[in-house]
Design a protein around this motif. Sequence first.
Motif, short mmCIF file in Angstrom:
data_model
loop_
_atom_site.label_atom_id
_atom_site.label_comp_id
_atom_site.label_asym_id
_atom_site.label_seq_id
_atom_site.Cartn_x
_atom_site.Cartn_y
_atom_site.Cartn_z
N ARG A 142 64.13 -6.22 -43.56
CA ARG A 142 64.32 -5.54 -44.85
C ARG A 142 63.91 -6.41 -46.03
O ARG A 142 63.93 -5.96 -47.17
CB ARG A 142 65.78 -5.09 -45.00
N LEU A 143 63.57 -7.67 -45.75
CA LEU A 143 63.16 -8.56 -46.83
C LEU A 143 61.70 -8.29 -47.19
O LEU A 143 60.82 -8.35 -46.33
CB LEU A 143 63.32 -10.03 -46.41
N ARG A 144 61.44 -8.02 -48.45
CA ARG A 144 60.08 -7.76 -48.90
C ARG A 144 59.33 -9.06 -49.19
O ARG A 144 58.12 -9.05 -49.37
CB ARG A 144 60.11 -6.88 -50.15
N ASN A 145 60.04 -10.17 -49.25
CA ASN A 145 59.42 -11.48 -49.45
C ASN A 145 59.93 -12.47 -48.40
O ASN A 145 60.36 -13.58 -48.71
CB ASN A 145 59.68 -12.02 -50.86
N VAL A 146 59.88 -12.03 -47.13
CA VAL A 146 60.49 -12.81 -46.06
C VAL A 146 59.87 -14.20 -45.93
O VAL A 146 60.58 -15.18 -45.67
CB VAL A 146 60.42 -12.04 -44.72
N GLU A 147 58.56 -14.33 -46.13
CA GLU A 147 57.94 -15.65 -45.99
C GLU A 147 58.40 -16.59 -47.10
O GLU A 147 58.58 -17.79 -46.87
CB GLU A 147 56.41 -15.53 -45.98
N GLN A 148 58.58 -16.05 -48.29
CA GLN A 148 59.09 -16.86 -49.38
C GLN A 148 60.51 -17.32 -49.08
O GLN A 148 60.87 -18.48 -49.33
CB GLN A 148 59.06 -16.08 -50.69
N VAL A 149 61.33 -16.41 -48.54
CA VAL A 149 62.71 -16.75 -48.21
C VAL A 149 62.75 -17.80 -47.10
O VAL A 149 63.50 -18.78 -47.17
CB VAL A 149 63.49 -15.49 -47.79
N ARG A 150 61.91 -17.61 -46.07
CA ARG A 150 61.85 -18.59 -44.98
C ARG A 150 61.39 -19.94 -45.52
O ARG A 150 61.92 -20.99 -45.13
CB ARG A 150 60.87 -18.12 -43.90
#
Length: 261
Positions: free
Chosen positions: A154-162
């Motif tokens: 559900r994260l639209r910016n999952v790579e940024q969060v990772r």
Amino acid sequence: MTNDRPVGELLREWRHRGRLSQLDLAIHAEVSARHISFVETGRTIPSSAMVLHLAERLGVPLRERNRLLVAAGHAPVFRDRPLDDPDLARARETVQQVLLGHEPYPALAVDRRWNLLLANSSVEVFLHGADPALLRPPINMMRLGLHPDGLAPRLRNVEQVRGYLLPRLAHQAARSGDPQLHSLYEELAAFGPEPEPRPPDPTEIALRIRLAHRGTELCLVNTVTTFGAAFDITLDEIAIEAYFPADVETRRFFRTRQNAG
């Protein structure tokens, strides 16, 4: 508490983690480099006061300060109790008040291994739709956030969060030497491309999260607060994560949710 390593070896390990030379530590601690050398090689057994003094200068967590004390033949001085211990009732109530006071926006408290301790009702936006296996206590919020059966889809910016979270988890694991944190990092790093290894950037004071929830895209900014003056291991290890709306739509979503409730 048991320990099979000498205090000098443990102190040297903490010094290396802080990337300090013996002279650096000696200057910070206002003792001679010769004394630091004698402690690390076992020629001198430090007093409990000296152990705590050096540990303070090295930024050693309270839990590990107890370990250093025991390794030097002294009694541990910091208490380690669960948050639901009657003696911590006032502290627990304070944490709960902080979380409730942050509503209608999400806020939660985690321990040193990212296990959920307390949360307000708005944290439901992170739990929604996750695999029930990830929601069995203790819920690990780092795992929930990056697991493909958790929040990640559900994260639209999952790579940024990772890219924000994984280097910090790696740094925390290396700094603490906690094997469970190392294991958690390896588990979560395997779910996607591993970010470039780098120390946390001190200018990145908040994490921006873009999250799809019930047909709405929420944008939240994350901040973390710790109890810097704590003298109890449990309180020392608690981190409060508070989330703030980063745009008008997100603010409206939570305000509407509050009014509907």
